[in-house]
Each structure stands twice: as C-alpha cells, then as structure tokens.
Design a protein around this motif. Structure first.
Motif, PDB file in Angstrom:
ATOM      1  N   PRO A  92       0.833  -1.215   0.000  1.00  0.00           N
ATOM      2  CA  PRO A  92       0.000   0.000   0.000  1.00  0.00           C
ATOM      3  C   PRO A  92       0.865   1.263   0.000  1.00  0.00           C
ATOM      4  CG  PRO A  92      -0.853  -1.599   1.565  1.00  0.00           C
ATOM      5  CD  PRO A  92       0.465  -2.135   1.092  1.00  0.00           C
ATOM      6  N   LEU A  93       0.519   2.212  -0.871  1.00  0.00           N
ATOM      7  CA  LEU A  93       1.347   3.396  -1.096  1.00  0.00           C
ATOM      8  C   LEU A  93       0.691   4.693  -0.631  1.00  0.00           C
ATOM      9  CD1 LEU A  93       2.605   2.492  -4.699  1.00  0.00           C
ATOM     10  CD2 LEU A  93       3.939   2.396  -2.584  1.00  0.00           C
ATOM     11  N   GLY A  94      -0.470   4.603   0.010  1.00  0.00           N
ATOM     12  CA  GLY A  94      -1.169   5.816   0.406  1.00  0.00           C
ATOM     13  C   GLY A  94      -1.853   6.463  -0.791  1.00  0.00           C
ATOM     14  N   THR A  95      -2.593   7.534  -0.536  1.00  0.00           N
ATOM     15  CA  THR A  95      -3.354   8.167  -1.624  1.00  0.00           C
ATOM     16  C   THR A  95      -2.437   8.759  -2.685  1.00  0.00           C
ATOM     17  OG1 THR A  95      -3.509  10.076  -0.140  1.00  0.00           O
ATOM     18  CG2 THR A  95      -5.467   8.679  -0.345  1.00  0.00           C
ATOM     19  N   GLY A  96      -1.409   9.486  -2.257  1.00  0.00           N
ATOM     20  CA  GLY A  96      -0.496  10.095  -3.230  1.00  0.00           C
ATOM     21  C   GLY A  96       0.325   9.060  -3.972  1.00  0.00           C
ATOM     22  N   GLY A  97       0.845   8.083  -3.239  1.00  0.00           N
ATOM     23  CA  GLY A  97       1.617   7.025  -3.875  1.00  0.00           C
ATOM     24  C   GLY A  97       0.778   6.194  -4.827  1.00  0.00           C
ATOM     25  N   GLY A  98      -0.494   5.985  -4.462  1.00  0.00           N
ATOM     26  CA  GLY A  98      -1.397   5.230  -5.339  1.00  0.00           C
ATOM     27  C   GLY A  98      -1.674   5.958  -6.637  1.00  0.00           C
ATOM     28  N   ALA A 190       3.274  13.426 -11.992  1.00  0.00           N
ATOM     29  CA  ALA A 190       4.662  13.028 -12.260  1.00  0.00           C
ATOM     30  C   ALA A 190       5.624  13.555 -11.198  1.00  0.00           C
ATOM     31  CB  ALA A 190       5.077  13.514 -13.647  1.00  0.00           C
ATOM     32  N   GLU A 191       5.241  14.626 -10.489  1.00  0.00           N
ATOM     33  CA  GLU A 191       6.105  15.187  -9.451  1.00  0.00           C
ATOM     34  C   GLU A 191       6.086  14.377  -8.159  1.00  0.00           C
ATOM     35  OE1 GLU A 191       4.821  19.169  -8.762  1.00  0.00           O
ATOM     36  OE2 GLU A 191       5.243  19.848 -10.802  1.00  0.00           O
ATOM     37  N   ILE A 192       5.070  13.530  -7.962  1.00  0.00           N
ATOM     38  CA  ILE A 192       4.968  12.738  -6.739  1.00  0.00           C
ATOM     39  C   ILE A 192       6.058  11.658  -6.760  1.00  0.00           C
ATOM     40  CG2 ILE A 192       3.473  11.219  -5.368  1.00  0.00           C
ATOM     41  CD1 ILE A 192       1.065  12.624  -6.694  1.00  0.00           C
ATOM     42  N   PRO A 193       6.783  11.474  -5.671  1.00  0.00           N
ATOM     43  CA  PRO A 193       7.840  10.453  -5.654  1.00  0.00           C
ATOM     44  C   PRO A 193       7.273   9.063  -5.937  1.00  0.00           C
ATOM     45  CG  PRO A 193       8.016  11.892  -3.737  1.00  0.00           C
ATOM     46  CD  PRO A 193       6.717  12.231  -4.401  1.00  0.00           C
ATOM     47  N   ALA A 194       7.982   8.309  -6.781  1.00  0.00           N
ATOM     48  CA  ALA A 194       7.521   6.968  -7.155  1.00  0.00           C
ATOM     49  C   ALA A 194       7.892   5.948  -6.080  1.00  0.00           C
ATOM     50  CB  ALA A 194       8.137   6.566  -8.491  1.00  0.00           C
ATOM     51  N   ASP A 195       7.056   4.906  -5.971  1.00  0.00           N
ATOM     52  CA  ASP A 195       7.322   3.749  -5.110  1.00  0.00           C
ATOM     53  C   ASP A 195       7.541   4.138  -3.646  1.00  0.00           C
ATOM     54  OD1 ASP A 195       7.236   2.040  -7.381  1.00  0.00           O
ATOM     55  OD2 ASP A 195       9.299   2.626  -7.855  1.00  0.00           O
ATOM     56  N   LYS A 196       6.843   5.162  -3.208  1.00  0.00           N
ATOM     57  CA  LYS A 196       6.914   5.589  -1.815  1.00  0.00           C
ATOM     58  C   LYS A 196       5.500   5.786  -1.271  1.00  0.00           C
ATOM     59  CE  LYS A 196       9.570   8.727  -0.249  1.00  0.00           C
ATOM     60  NZ  LYS A 196      10.245  10.039  -0.033  1.00  0.00           N
ATOM     61  N   VAL A 197       5.357   5.616   0.033  1.00  0.00           N
ATOM     62  CA  VAL A 197       4.080   5.926   0.679  1.00  0.00           C
ATOM     63  C   VAL A 197       3.958   7.447   0.780  1.00  0.00           C
ATOM     64  CG1 VAL A 197       2.676   5.674   2.744  1.00  0.00           C
ATOM     65  CG2 VAL A 197       4.129   3.781   1.988  1.00  0.00           C
ATOM     66  N   VAL A 198       2.948   8.000   0.121  1.00  0.00           N
ATOM     67  CA  VAL A 198       2.766   9.452   0.087  1.00  0.00           C
ATOM     68  C   VAL A 198       1.282   9.765   0.314  1.00  0.00           C
ATOM     69  CG1 VAL A 198       3.028  11.564  -1.261  1.00  0.00           C
ATOM     70  CG2 VAL A 198       4.659   9.696  -1.581  1.00  0.00           C
ATOM     71  N   SER A 199       0.995  10.764   1.119  1.00  0.00           N
ATOM     72  CA  SER A 199      -0.378  11.221   1.350  1.00  0.00           C
ATOM     73  C   SER A 199      -0.628  12.498   0.556  1.00  0.00           C
ATOM     74  CB  SER A 199      -0.602  11.499   2.840  1.00  0.00           C
ATOM     75  OG  SER A 199      -1.755  12.294   3.038  1.00  0.00           O
ATOM     76  N   VAL A 200      -1.703  12.502  -0.243  1.00  0.00           N
ATOM     77  CA  VAL A 200      -2.014  13.749  -0.966  1.00  0.00           C
ATOM     78  C   VAL A 200      -2.434  14.839   0.005  1.00  0.00           C
ATOM     79  CG1 VAL A 200      -2.610  12.858  -3.257  1.00  0.00           C
ATOM     80  CG2 VAL A 200      -4.362  12.940  -1.505  1.00  0.00           C
ATOM     81  N   GLU A 201      -3.195  14.456   1.043  1.00  0.00           N
ATOM     82  CA  GLU A 201      -3.733  15.450   1.961  1.00  0.00           C
ATOM     83  C   GLU A 201      -2.641  16.095   2.810  1.00  0.00           C
ATOM     84  OE1 GLU A 201      -6.756  12.184   1.226  1.00  0.00           O
ATOM     85  OE2 GLU A 201      -4.650  12.250   1.854  1.00  0.00           O
ATOM     86  N   ARG A 202      -1.693  15.288   3.313  1.00  0.00           N
ATOM     87  CA  ARG A 202      -0.693  15.813   4.255  1.00  0.00           C
ATOM     88  C   ARG A 202       0.618  16.219   3.589  1.00  0.00           C
ATOM     89  NH1 ARG A 202      -3.161  11.675   7.071  1.00  0.00           N
ATOM     90  NH2 ARG A 202      -1.561  10.153   6.493  1.00  0.00           N
ATOM     91  N   GLU A 203       0.875  15.731   2.357  1.00  0.00           N
ATOM     92  CA  GLU A 203       2.157  16.024   1.719  1.00  0.00           C
ATOM     93  C   GLU A 203       2.006  16.744   0.374  1.00  0.00           C
ATOM     94  OE1 GLU A 203       5.085  12.625   2.180  1.00  0.00           O
ATOM     95  OE2 GLU A 203       3.255  11.625   2.885  1.00  0.00           O
ATOM     96  N   VAL A 204       1.264  16.144  -0.550  1.00  0.00           N
ATOM     97  CA  VAL A 204       1.210  16.689  -1.907  1.00  0.00           C
ATOM     98  C   VAL A 204       0.533  18.057  -1.939  1.00  0.00           C
ATOM     99  CG1 VAL A 204       0.344  16.334  -4.252  1.00  0.00           C
ATOM    100  CG2 VAL A 204       1.251  14.387  -2.944  1.00  0.00           C
ATOM    101  N   PHE A 205      -0.675  18.157  -1.372  1.00  0.00           N
ATOM    102  CA  PHE A 205      -1.398  19.420  -1.458  1.00  0.00           C
ATOM    103  C   PHE A 205      -0.683  20.570  -0.729  1.00  0.00           C
ATOM    104  CE2 PHE A 205      -5.544  16.827  -2.046  1.00  0.00           C
ATOM    105  CZ  PHE A 205      -5.285  16.703  -3.397  1.00  0.00           C
ATOM    106  N   PRO A 206      -0.215  20.370   0.509  1.00  0.00           N
ATOM    107  CA  PRO A 206       0.518  21.472   1.163  1.00  0.00           C
ATOM    108  C   PRO A 206       1.758  21.905   0.369  1.00  0.00           C
ATOM    109  CG  PRO A 206      -0.161  19.861   2.791  1.00  0.00           C
ATOM    110  CD  PRO A 206      -0.463  19.257   1.451  1.00  0.00           C
TER     111      PRO A 206
END
Length: 363
Positions: A92-98, A190-206
């Motif tokens: 599982p990669l989280g919302t951003g990772g997914g 494409a800017e979101i790091p690949a193959d990592k657990v990333v949250s759109v709410e807590r990481e990408v959007f801010p």
C-alpha cells in the motif's frame, strides 16, 4: 470554448480501491469493500456508471487488497462502455503514492481521481469545467457541511483558489471539507515520488500551495457518504434505492425496496426504508425488514424483524428473531427468538441456537 463532454473524453478516470475495509468486517473478510453489493450492484459499479455518464471512458483502477476480484468481475470494461486497466500496488502506497503508481497508464494530460470508498452525487462534468476554466493544476471537490469540525477544512479565496489545508479543529474557519475527488494535471502526478508511501492530503497538497501552484476548489452541497462503516453502508444503499443518492444503474426504479426478481417474499412481509433483497433470498410471512441489505440466498424466517442490518450471503435468520444495527456474516445462522442489537457482528459460519442470545428477559 470546448464543450464539457469533449473535456471528459480527454480525461482519464483513476479510482483508488486498495483499502482493506477493516471497519466493515466480517463482510470484507473475503470480498474487497468496493465489490460489496449496494442497491443490487457492486458498489464500484455505481461509480463506474457515473463516470461513463459524465463522458469519461478510460478508467485505471489502483488496486491492492484482493486485487483479482476487480478484473475477474469487470474485465476490460467493454460491457460497461469503458476501457478499464488495472494497476496493483505490491505494498500500500497511500493516496499520493497510489495516484503516482498509475502514471504510466494515463493517456491524457488530465485525470479525475476518485476515492473508491465514497458514494457521491456531485456533477462530475461541472468539477471538470471548474478545473479547465481556472487553468488549474489541481482541483478538489469541496463539500459544504453543517458541522466541519470532524473533517479537515479547505478554505478558498473569492476566486475559488485554495488558500490552506487545515487539520480537524474545534473552530473551523470554513464549512468546506475535502470530499476525496480531485482533478490532476498529469505533470503534477509526475512530481509525486515513485514507489513511496505518500499522502495527498498531508504532503502533496501542502507542497503545491507552498510553491504557489494553481489549486482550486469546486464547492457544492452534493450527496456524499463514506461507506466505511456498517451504518453508513446500510444508509448509502438505502439512499440509492430511495433516489436520494444518484446512480444511472437504478434510475426509474426507486422506492421503499429493491427486490431481485428471483427472491421469494411471502404475504404480509413489510419491506421498508430502501431495503435491498438479493438474488434467491427468501423472506417468510409476517417478517419486517427495514433499511437493510439482504444479500444472495439469505433466508429470513416468519415473524423476524431486521432493521438497519447487513445480512451476508447464505445466512439464515430464525423465526421471530430481532436484529437491529447488526452485521451477519456469510452462512451464519441466527436461531429463532434471538436478539442482536447495537453493532453486533456475527462472523461467517457461526451458529447461534434458538433463543441463544437475547437482551430482554423473555421474548
């Protein structure tokens, strides 16, 4: 100006369906949550029908838990008028990772992303129009709610541009919450790091706001419900049957109950509150079933009362049993005159004898 249907045809739909649905156990022990039947169809099929109705035809499902279920059921999507591709997360990669994980399968410069847990009624074409009209990099569907304290808040300025992402607070500055539906430009994904657990709410959007990206909100008061708990699952199904929540799959068939033609319903049965009765189910004389989901092959014996419950496939409810706010797993047997109330969950295959569980001293 390009018409909205043309915009939709040039937009990928991405649905994140990788969750385990733990709050709905035991229903999700064997079936992923988006595949549970809601108003006579797998929940995900209602969302796919809305996507198709809006004019999008290419769909990418980001799957993880029990991923094989989705492809076995929907195939390539041809029968639904769609082209469906499947991308499996090994972990599982989280919302951003997914979202990042499906990048290589996108065909267009724009993608509309859906949370596969949410039953929604927003106008998808209008969200898309908001995105394009604002030349946005990301657009969020924002829902106005009466009490936003239980949610993260997303304030916007007079032009609809997002100004902040706020955690839950007792004194929210806005009634707008993140409803879990987004439009992304491919370049942002494409800017979101690949193959990592990333949250759109807590990481990408801010991070987008920090670099002054063009992030906008599409604000409305459309129908919205996360089907993560048994109570919400039952209410969502009921709202579909009664026409409160929209779905092209049951347009024109709204009412107090949706009964499969193969089900047997005896005389004197009361079916109320948007109840669904599945294929091959049998309901005995004098039973009362209110605001419930009765799945395939269930037997409810005469005089039983079932209210706000989910009864899984092949289960049996004994005569004059009383069930309220309960979940009964596949093949379980609830004996005659039993009482199950207040969040009771019976695991698959469990057998409770006649009168073996009750709350009143005598029934």
């Amino acid at each position: 100006m390009t018409d909205t249907r043309s915009l939709a045809a040039c937009t990928d739909a991405v649905i994140l369906v990788g969750g385990k649905g733990t709050r709905l156990r035991p229903l999700t022990n064997t079936i992923p949550k988006p595949m549970l039947p809601v108003a006579g169809y797998p929940f995900l099929q209602h969302l796919l029908a809305r996507i198709r109705e809006a004019g999008m035809t290419h769909v990418v499902l980001g799957t993880s838990f029990k991923a094989e279920f989705f492809e076995e059921f929907f195939g390539d999507g041809h029968d639904l008028g769609l082209e469906i591709e499947y991308v499996v997360e090994d972990q599982p990669l989280g919302t951003g990772g997914g979202i990042r994980n499906v990048l290589d399968h996108l065909r267009h410069e724009r993608a509309m992303v859906f949370n596969g847990d949410v039953l929604g009624g927003t106008d998808l074409e209008a969200v898309l129009r908001t995105h394009v009209d604002n030349d946005a990099e990301v657009t969020l569907h924002l829902l106005q709610v009466a009490d936003p304290r239980a949610f993260g808040c997303v304030p916007t300025d007079a032009d609809g541009r997002v100004t902040d992402f706020l955690e839950k607070t007792e004194d929210p500055p806005t009634d707008q919450i993140n409803a879990g539906c987004y439009v992304f430009q491919r370049s942002v994904i494409a800017e979101i790091p690949a193959d990592k657990v990333v949250s759109v709410e807590r990481e990408v959007f801010p991070a987008l706001l920090e670099r002054d990206a063009r992030v906008y909100g599409h604000v409305d008061q459309a129908y919205w419900r996360d089907l993560g708990t048994p109570a919400d699952f039952v209410r969502g199904s009921s709202d579909l049957v009664r026409g409160i929540a929209p779905s092209p799959l049951i347009a024109g068939r709204h009412g107090e109950a949706l009964v499969d033609p193969s089900a047997g319903v005896a005389g004197g049965v009361l079916l109320l509150g948007g109840t669904v009765v599945g294929r091959g189910a049998e309901i005995g004389a004098g039973a009362r079933v209110d605001t419930s989901v009765i799945l395939e092959g269930v037997v409810i014996e005469p005089g039983a009362t079932v209210e706000r419950c989910v009864i899984a496939a092949g289960a049996r409810i004994g005569a004059r049993a009383q069930l309220t706010d309960a979940v009964v797993g596949e093949g379980a047997v609830i004996g005659a005159r039993c009482e199950l109330i207040g969040g009771a969950r019976v695991w698959p295959g469990v057998q409770i004898p006649d009168g073996g569980l009750r709350f009143s001293p005598d029934i």
